[in-house]
Design a protein around this motif. Structure first.
Motif, short mmCIF file in Angstrom:
data_model
loop_
_atom_site.label_atom_id
_atom_site.label_comp_id
_atom_site.label_asym_id
_atom_site.label_seq_id
_atom_site.Cartn_x
_atom_site.Cartn_y
_atom_site.Cartn_z
N UNK A 109 -0.94 21.92 3.90
CA UNK A 109 -0.57 20.54 3.59
C UNK A 109 -0.80 19.63 4.79
N UNK A 110 -0.43 20.10 5.97
CA UNK A 110 -0.61 19.28 7.17
C UNK A 110 -2.08 18.91 7.37
N UNK A 111 -2.96 19.87 7.12
CA UNK A 111 -4.40 19.59 7.21
C UNK A 111 -4.81 18.53 6.19
N UNK A 112 -4.29 18.66 4.97
CA UNK A 112 -4.62 17.69 3.94
C UNK A 112 -4.14 16.30 4.28
N UNK A 113 -2.91 16.19 4.76
CA UNK A 113 -2.38 14.87 5.13
C UNK A 113 -3.16 14.28 6.31
N UNK A 114 -3.57 15.12 7.24
CA UNK A 114 -4.35 14.63 8.36
C UNK A 114 -5.70 14.09 7.89
N UNK A 115 -6.31 14.77 6.93
CA UNK A 115 -7.59 14.29 6.41
C UNK A 115 -7.41 12.99 5.63
N UNK A 116 -6.28 12.85 4.93
CA UNK A 116 -5.97 11.58 4.26
C UNK A 116 -5.82 10.47 5.29
N UNK A 117 -5.16 10.77 6.40
CA UNK A 117 -4.98 9.78 7.46
C UNK A 117 -6.33 9.36 8.03
N UNK A 118 -7.20 10.33 8.28
CA UNK A 118 -8.52 10.03 8.84
C UNK A 118 -9.33 9.17 7.88
N UNK A 119 -9.25 9.47 6.60
CA UNK A 119 -9.98 8.71 5.59
C UNK A 119 -9.48 7.27 5.55
N UNK A 120 -8.17 7.08 5.63
CA UNK A 120 -7.59 5.74 5.61
C UNK A 120 -7.98 4.97 6.87
N UNK A 121 -7.92 5.63 8.01
CA UNK A 121 -8.27 4.97 9.27
C UNK A 121 -9.73 4.52 9.27
N UNK A 122 -10.60 5.33 8.67
CA UNK A 122 -12.03 5.02 8.67
C UNK A 122 -12.40 3.92 7.69
N UNK A 123 -11.81 3.96 6.50
CA UNK A 123 -12.24 3.06 5.44
C UNK A 123 -11.21 2.01 5.04
N UNK A 124 -9.93 2.31 5.19
CA UNK A 124 -8.89 1.38 4.73
C UNK A 124 -8.09 0.83 5.89
N UNK A 125 -8.76 0.09 6.76
CA UNK A 125 -8.12 -0.32 8.01
C UNK A 125 -6.87 -1.17 7.77
N UNK A 126 -6.87 -2.01 6.74
CA UNK A 126 -5.69 -2.83 6.47
C UNK A 126 -4.51 -1.95 6.07
N UNK A 127 -4.75 -0.98 5.19
CA UNK A 127 -3.70 -0.03 4.82
C UNK A 127 -3.23 0.74 6.05
N UNK A 128 -4.16 1.12 6.89
CA UNK A 128 -3.83 1.93 8.06
C UNK A 128 -2.95 1.15 9.03
N UNK A 129 -3.34 -0.08 9.32
CA UNK A 129 -2.55 -0.90 10.23
C UNK A 129 -1.17 -1.19 9.67
N UNK A 130 -1.10 -1.54 8.39
CA UNK A 130 0.20 -1.82 7.79
C UNK A 130 1.09 -0.60 7.78
N UNK A 131 0.52 0.56 7.49
CA UNK A 131 1.31 1.80 7.40
C UNK A 131 1.89 2.21 8.74
N UNK A 132 1.32 1.74 9.83
CA UNK A 132 1.85 2.09 11.16
C UNK A 132 3.27 1.57 11.35
N UNK A 133 3.68 0.62 10.51
CA UNK A 133 5.02 0.05 10.63
C UNK A 133 6.05 0.83 9.81
N UNK A 134 5.60 1.82 9.06
CA UNK A 134 6.50 2.59 8.21
C UNK A 134 7.02 3.83 8.93
#
Length: 307
Positions: free
Chosen positions: A12-37
């Motif tokens: 699961x940790x690997x899967x969540x890390x890959x989800x994070x990488x995908x968001x950081x690469x393509x969904x920068x607005x989601x990524x920046x906003x999520x840093x506050x959570x």
């Protein structure tokens, strides 16, 4: 339904890390906003984003997708394979694919309404058969309902609102984000044979995106679309006060960052053909700092009718 992160599991940790990488690469607005959570909320935002991004890429850019789906030239076969992979992960409570395992884990823990998934995948199927939409109402209710409004609904359990009335603004935020994408990506969508601008609006203004140039007719048409888009952001902003502090800061940051894309389009004289209009990183940093220093409700749009 509130739930903390799952117990440590390397798969699961690997899967969540890959989800994070995908968001950081393509969904920068989601990524920046999520840093506050909080961390457990942050990973759930990444999981929802990953599901949506992968489904979209499997149709248009299958070579970029690293999940076990049929390597078939027919995008419909690929999409159905991906939907089956996702459904199996939900039903079985896991998957051999780490990303699907993480996505299923997140959505199950958050108690996301399974009905959302059917609406989402049916909208993705429409991209295989539809190239244009006759009106804003048809685009919004026939396509964006499942490709955008439902994303707001899927994110809502992660944000843990304290008022059920937050659902309407969350749906509007999903619509607002996607309409901004449509206005920013006109050229890229044309390359894929699609026009996500209402045909009746184009005809009324005498604007033709296929010309790929800024004309007086194009300017007035785009100005009208941007006004509609800002109405959606205004309605979405009403939901910020219905969220706990961390979630409110997250949503306010993402909302303001994405709405700035509309300013960039205007500053470029509505030229969405020669360059993708982006918000520079220093502007994002300054906006993030402003939300942290002054609070999430500063400088959000006022309430208007989003429809």
């Amino acid at each position: 339904m509130h739930s903390g992160a799952s117990a440590a599991d390397p798969h699961l940790e690997l899967g969540y890390e890959r989800c994070r990488e995908l968001t950081k690469k393509h969904g920068t607005t989601y990524y920046w906003g999520a840093r506050l959570l909080a961390p457990e909320q942050r990973r759930d935002v990444y999981a929802v984003y990953a599901l949506c991004r992968l489904a979209d890429d499997i149709v248009d850019e299958p070579e970029t997708v690293d999940v076990p789906v049929p390597a078939d030239p027919d995008p419909g076969v690929r999409l159905r394979g991906f939907e089956q992979l996702f459904t199996d992960a939900l039903v079985q409570g896991g998957s051999a694919d780490p990303v699907m395992a993480a996505v299923a884990d997140s959505l199950r823990r958050r108690g996301t309404d399974p009905e959302c998934f059917d609406r989402f995948f049916r909208a993705m199927e429409l991209d295989l058969t539809r190239e244009t939409w006759a009106s804003w109402e048809e685009l919004r209710d026939g396509y964006m309902e499942g490709s955008a409004a439902v994303i707001g609904e899927m994110m809502l359990p992660v944000l843990e609102p304290h008022d059920p009335a937050a659902k309407g603004p969350a749906r509007s935020l999903g619509l607002a984000f996607q309409l901004t994408n449509f206005l920013r990506d006109v050229g890229e969508d044309l390359d894929r044979g699609r026009v996500y601008l209402p045909q009746d609006d184009l005809a009324r203004h005498g604007a033709d995106p296929h010309e790929r140039r800024v004309t007086p007719q194009w300017r007035t048409m785009m100005a009208e679309q941007i006004e509609r888009n800002r109405g959606l952001y205004a309605h979405a902003s009403q939901g910020v006060a219905m969220l706990p502090p961390r979630s409110a800061r997250c949503v306010a940051t993402a909302l303001r960052m994405y709405a700035l894309i509309l300013d960039r389009i205007e500053a470029a004289d509505y030229d969405v053909f020669t360059e993708r209009r982006r918000v520079p990183r220093p502007v994002k940093v300054a906006l993030l700092a402003d939300v942290l220093a002054r609070g999430p409700l500063r400088r959000l749009p006022g309430p208007v009718d989003a429809r």
